[in-house]
Write a protein that holds these residues in place. Structure first.
Motif, PDB file in Angstrom:
ATOM      1  N   UNK A 201     -23.011 -27.198   5.641  1.00 49.96           N
ATOM      2  CA  UNK A 201     -23.454 -25.816   5.867  1.00 49.96           C
ATOM      3  C   UNK A 201     -24.915 -25.740   6.325  1.00 49.96           C
ATOM      4  N   UNK A 202     -25.865 -26.339   5.560  1.00 51.61           N
ATOM      5  CA  UNK A 202     -27.242 -26.316   6.074  1.00 51.61           C
ATOM      6  C   UNK A 202     -27.374 -26.986   7.443  1.00 51.61           C
ATOM      7  N   UNK A 203     -26.573 -28.024   7.676  1.00 54.44           N
ATOM      8  CA  UNK A 203     -26.635 -28.689   8.984  1.00 54.44           C
ATOM      9  C   UNK A 203     -26.243 -27.705  10.090  1.00 54.44           C
ATOM     10  N   UNK A 204     -25.181 -26.942   9.851  1.00 57.69           N
ATOM     11  CA  UNK A 204     -24.738 -25.982  10.863  1.00 57.69           C
ATOM     12  C   UNK A 204     -25.804 -24.909  11.074  1.00 57.69           C
ATOM     13  N   UNK A 205     -26.441 -24.484   9.977  1.00 61.21           N
ATOM     14  CA  UNK A 205     -27.501 -23.477  10.121  1.00 61.21           C
ATOM     15  C   UNK A 205     -28.633 -24.031  10.987  1.00 61.21           C
ATOM     16  N   UNK A 206     -28.985 -25.301  10.759  1.00 57.63           N
ATOM     17  CA  UNK A 206     -30.046 -25.905  11.567  1.00 57.63           C
ATOM     18  C   UNK A 206     -29.622 -25.932  13.041  1.00 57.63           C
ATOM     19  N   UNK A 207     -28.358 -26.276  13.285  1.00 61.54           N
ATOM     20  CA  UNK A 207     -27.874 -26.287  14.674  1.00 61.54           C
ATOM     21  C   UNK A 207     -28.016 -24.895  15.288  1.00 61.54           C
ATOM     22  N   UNK A 208     -27.642 -23.869  14.507  1.00 62.29           N
ATOM     23  CA  UNK A 208     -27.731 -22.502  15.019  1.00 62.29           C
ATOM     24  C   UNK A 208     -29.185 -22.139  15.322  1.00 62.29           C
ATOM     25  N   UNK A 209     -30.088 -22.538  14.424  1.00 64.09           N
ATOM     26  CA  UNK A 209     -31.512 -22.242  14.656  1.00 64.09           C
ATOM     27  C   UNK A 209     -32.015 -22.951  15.912  1.00 64.09           C
ATOM     28  N   UNK A 210     -31.591 -24.210  16.071  1.00 68.31           N
ATOM     29  CA  UNK A 210     -32.008 -24.955  17.259  1.00 68.31           C
ATOM     30  C   UNK A 210     -31.509 -24.262  18.525  1.00 68.31           C
ATOM     31  N   UNK A 211     -30.263 -23.811  18.484  1.00 69.74           N
ATOM     32  CA  UNK A 211     -29.714 -23.123  19.657  1.00 69.74           C
ATOM     33  C   UNK A 211     -30.497 -21.849  19.935  1.00 69.74           C
ATOM     34  N   UNK A 212     -30.833 -21.145  18.844  1.00 71.32           N
ATOM     35  CA  UNK A 212     -31.581 -19.904  18.976  1.00 71.32           C
ATOM     36  C   UNK A 212     -32.912 -20.181  19.679  1.00 71.32           C
ATOM     37  N   UNK A 213     -33.571 -21.225  19.220  1.00 70.75           N
ATOM     38  CA  UNK A 213     -34.840 -21.610  19.832  1.00 70.75           C
ATOM     39  C   UNK A 213     -34.646 -22.041  21.284  1.00 70.75           C
ATOM     40  N   UNK A 214     -33.561 -22.771  21.513  1.00 76.15           N
ATOM     41  CA  UNK A 214     -33.254 -23.267  22.859  1.00 76.15           C
ATOM     42  C   UNK A 214     -33.106 -22.106  23.853  1.00 76.15           C
ATOM     43  N   UNK A 215     -32.353 -21.088  23.449  1.00 75.83           N
ATOM     44  CA  UNK A 215     -32.160 -19.934  24.338  1.00 75.83           C
ATOM     45  C   UNK A 215     -33.471 -19.209  24.578  1.00 75.83           C
ATOM     46  N   UNK A 216     -34.258 -19.118  23.523  1.00 82.30           N
ATOM     47  CA  UNK A 216     -35.405 -18.236  23.572  1.00 82.30           C
ATOM     48  C   UNK A 216     -36.638 -18.884  24.186  1.00 82.30           C
ATOM     49  N   UNK A 217     -36.820 -20.161  23.884  1.00 81.01           N
ATOM     50  CA  UNK A 217     -38.117 -20.747  24.217  1.00 81.01           C
ATOM     51  C   UNK A 217     -38.074 -21.865  25.253  1.00 81.01           C
ATOM     52  N   UNK A 218     -36.897 -22.281  25.705  1.00 70.15           N
ATOM     53  CA  UNK A 218     -36.908 -23.392  26.659  1.00 70.15           C
ATOM     54  C   UNK A 218     -36.503 -22.905  28.051  1.00 70.15           C
ATOM     55  N   UNK A 291     -21.989 -11.303  19.993  1.00 77.51           N
ATOM     56  CA  UNK A 291     -22.767 -11.163  21.238  1.00 77.51           C
ATOM     57  C   UNK A 291     -23.463 -12.470  21.579  1.00 77.51           C
ATOM     58  N   UNK A 292     -22.804 -13.590  21.285  1.00 78.20           N
ATOM     59  CA  UNK A 292     -23.293 -14.939  21.606  1.00 78.20           C
ATOM     60  C   UNK A 292     -24.614 -15.287  20.927  1.00 78.20           C
ATOM     61  N   UNK A 293     -24.964 -14.523  19.906  1.00 79.76           N
ATOM     62  CA  UNK A 293     -26.176 -14.841  19.155  1.00 79.76           C
ATOM     63  C   UNK A 293     -25.838 -15.872  18.077  1.00 79.76           C
ATOM     64  N   UNK A 294     -26.461 -17.064  18.142  1.00 84.26           N
ATOM     65  CA  UNK A 294     -26.046 -18.152  17.247  1.00 84.26           C
ATOM     66  C   UNK A 294     -26.180 -17.822  15.767  1.00 84.26           C
ATOM     67  N   UNK A 295     -27.194 -17.051  15.393  1.00 84.88           N
ATOM     68  CA  UNK A 295     -27.356 -16.758  13.972  1.00 84.88           C
ATOM     69  C   UNK A 295     -26.296 -15.774  13.498  1.00 84.88           C
TER      70      UNK A 295
END
Lengths: 356, 368
Positions: A201-218, A291-295
């Motif tokens: 579960x925490x691993x999946x949350x980290x993946x979601x956060x990474x994706x969130x950052x990926x969409x937003x900041x890269x 709405x494709x929002x990872x979180x």
């Protein structure tokens, strides 16, 4: 004469999206309430019991998270592709191939010490899902073959392959069940001590956060959004479409493949004949509702899983099992229909108003 | 010294207390069988016209025979996916919360999870359709080959002037092979030259494929066939094309009255009755294993319009001979489809090998 017409909304805030979704979930519940009433039960009582069992007890939440894990990863995977307007309908098959690669590693791979083994297992599952998605990505990128068809068709192939392996060469001895032997202790994901929740579960949350950052900041994340919004604009801006199709579908499939990893290493401990069990398809709905929002995918997945698990609760009340399934369907359809009102508004033109 | 004596006295008295406590609890647990609360887990709805329905009917019949009121004391959980541990766990918890004394896993896929849950709910008896794998589950299985042997025997008797019989099978798996092999052995018992052509659906349930397969068999000249498939597609296709079959799981005569001669029917009721009774009086052994034939593995009543009385009598005779041991279905000599001897003359195959069925017998064609 009054005329009604549709007008595209320019922007919508996060809050209005949330309110819209809640409103339409409520509408769906009212709709289902009538049906529950029609089969002779008090809808408030049924909802009350479902809700308290599924979301107000620690056991209920724990199980919703557990059932929700593969849904989350399928939902995240599908979202990545959908953001770029790539219709990856193949999470089901990518999940299956992820599980197959995982089981192959567990059966034939080298014995690695400690966490390395688990990491290698995860990489195998990701690779399996990614490769399966690439089978659709390459034709799409080079010959513009419709990916919705190819990803969908590959699901059937993957599932038959999985079923063949689980009933055939990989079947656990002495059992008439299509499943592999239990995973080795050192490859199984442990539970968080005290909480009885898988460390997945925490691993999946980290993946979601990474994706969130990926969409937003890269830059790549930004490119995906641009391609999704307008292909012409993206081409004009000189974005490499082919490369992005390949990368995004591989990432999407890899995430779905990880669903096989969490289910195998974290929950069942075995790869089973019908392992994906529609999670790949439910993931599409979850991605859309979020709405494709990872979180948001994480939250919606847990809600969906809770709803699924509550089918046991309603059944002991005497309500048919199909009611829970029907509720899921009704909520999906009504919320997606509600999405229409999120994107468009109905404008009424007064008499003598501007011509439409 | 004194301390030690005191300790001994304490230990002795607590041991006595435990004994008494134990017996009281036992007396409370030994409840009347009619008060038993039963939970059942199904992967589909119970009215699936196949496996789940046969199992559910067995539970109902056992309840009826024991005076258990199914409207209050039977809790049925449908559509509990075998691949979703959290859902299975939720269902079991709900059943326990609602007073279930015994929980039946009606399909093999629940076994490993129920075995884990048994440790969490030691006061509940878990009964599971499976073959003797777990020590903390009451496992039960039917010797399906006995009924299937009779089905094959019947088809071969009816199939005058031809040696070719057909068989529509689902997935290549132990229990399915059991059905095919027993059918072929039964056919051979009636006619030493009888062969059984198998066609595979490679699916547990698929109306179209099952129907096409039956048609393929009929087109190749087969007139009588057996089946290990869950839908009425085979019987209906037989009826449309003037062929005949033995139904499977439940009595399928209604779905194709002009084609179904009889059906192989799982009769789980006697097993459930025994498990329920023993659970009620507290004498159940949770590692017990039931592997039953006889009345559990039977053919439904014959379709009198299709099966002449003398043939019916012959099949009943075979059934009696199986029961008496005169016919030993897995007694040697049995060869596999490659000509290797599986069981030598005078020997009998072990239950373990019968359950595993990693072979096809000699007169099976199209095995995998």
């Amino acid at each position: 004469m009054r005329k009604l017409r549709l007008e595209k909304k320019s922007t919508s805030s996060g809050l209005s999206i949330l309110l819209n979704s809640l409103l339409f979930v409520a509408l769906a519940l009212v709709f289902c309430g009538f049906i529950i009433g029609a089969v002779g039960f008090n809808p408030l009582e049924v909802y009350g019991k479902m809700f308290s069992k599924a979301f107000l007890s620690s056991r209920g939440i724990r199980k919703a998270i557990e059932s929700g894990l593969p849904l989350m990863l399928c939902g995240l995977g599908v979202s990545v592709a959908f953001r770029m307007n790539l219709n990856n309908i193949g999470a089901e098959g990518q999940y299956a191939v992820g599980a197959i690669f995982g089981a192959a590693f567990a059966l034939y791979g080298p014995k690695l010490p400690g966490i390395l083994g688990i990491l290698a297992l995860a990489v195998c599952c990701f690779t399996g899902g990614a490769l399966w998605a690439l089978l659709s990505a390459a034709p799409k990128a080079f010959w513009d073959v419709d990916e919705s068809i190819t990803t969908l068709m590959l699901n059937y192939i993957a599932l038959i392959l999985l079923s063949y392996l689980c009933l055939g060469p990989w079947k656990a001895k002495g059992q008439n069940v299509g499943q592999t032997e239990k995973i080795a202790e050192n490859l199984a994901l442990p539970e968080i001590s005290g909480l009885k929740i898988s460390t997945a579960f925490p691993v999946v949350i980290v993946i979601a956060l990474l994706l969130f950052g990926f969409y937003k900041y890269t830059a790549s994340g930004y490119q995906i959004n641009v391609i999704g919004k307008s292909l012409t604009a993206a081409k004009y801006a000189g974005i490499n479409i082919k490369k992005n199709i390949i990368l995004v579908l591989a990432l999407s499939g890899g995430l779905a493949g990880l669903a096989g990893f969490v289910q195998y290493a974290g929950i069942t401990g075995r790869v089973q004949e019908n392992m994906p069990n529609n999670a790949g398809y439910t993931g599409i709905v979850i991605a859309y509702l979020s709405r494709f929002n990872p979180l948001v995918v994480i939250i919606v997945s847990i809600l969906f899983a809770g709803l699924q698990n509550s089918s046991a609760t309603v059944q002991v009340m005497g309500v048919p099992a199909q009611i829970a399934t029907m509720m899921q369907g009704a909520i999906m359809i009504i919320v997606i229909a509600g999405d229409f009102f999120q994107r468009y508004k109905i404008v009424s033109d007064k008499k003598g108003g501007r011509a439409s | 010294m004194k301390k030690k004596t005191l300790g001994l006295v304490l230990a002795a008295s607590s041991a006595i207390a435990m004994c008494f406590g134990g017996t009281t609890v036992f007396a409370e647990e030994g409840k009347d069988v009619s008060e038993l609360v039963i939970g059942e887990l199904h992967y589909s709805v119970v009215e699936d016209g196949g496996w789940a329905q046969a199992m559910h009917e067995g539970v109902l019949k056992a309840c009826e025979n024991l005076g258990i009121d199914t409207s209050t004391n039977l809790l049925t959980m449908e559509e509990i996916s075998e691949e979703d541990p959290a859902l299975i766990e939720s269902a079991v918890e709900e059943l326990v919360d609602n007073g279930a004394d015994i929980i039946i896993g009606c399909s093999t896929g629940y076994a490993s999870i129920l075995s884990e849950l048994q440790e969490e709910f030691p006061e509940v008896v878990f009964a599971q359709q499976n073959n003797d794998v777990y020590d903390n589950l009451v496992e039960f299985q039917i010797r399906g080959y006995e009924g299937m042997f009779q089905a094959g025997y019947l088809c071969a008797l009816m199939n005058e002037g031809s040696n070719e019989l057909g068989f529509e099978a689902s997935m290549d798996e132990g229990s399915v092979r059991t059905a095919i092999n027993a059918f072929a052995l039964g056919a051979k018992y009636a006619n030493p030259d009888a062969t059984v052509q198998v066609v595979w659906a490679d699916s547990w349930y698929d109306l179209d494929i099952e129907s096409n397969n039956a048609k393929t068999l009929i087109d190749s000249g087969v007139k009588y066939m057996g089946m290990e498939a869950s839908s009425p597609a085979v019987p209906q296709t037989c009826e449309e094309n003037g062929a005949f079959c033995v139904g499977y799981n439940i009595n399928m005569q209604e779905s194709a009255p002009k084609a179904v001669m009889t059906s192989f029917v799982w009769n789980w009721a006697p097993i459930f009755e025994d498990i329920f009774q023993k659970t009620a009086d507290g004498s159940i052994d949770i590692s017990a294993n039931y592997y039953e034939g006889g009345e559990c593995s039977q053919l439904a009543e014959f379709n009198a319009d299709l099966v002449p009385e003398d043939v019916q009598a012959k099949v009943v005779e075979v059934k009696d001979k199986i029961a008496s041991g005169e016919i030993n279905i897995y007694g040697g000599e049995i060869k596999d489809d490659k000509g290797n001897v599986l069981v030598a003359e005078g020997e009998t195959m072990s239950d373990e090998d019968i359950l595993a069925q990693d072979f096809f017998v000699e007169n099976v064609k199209g095995g995998k």
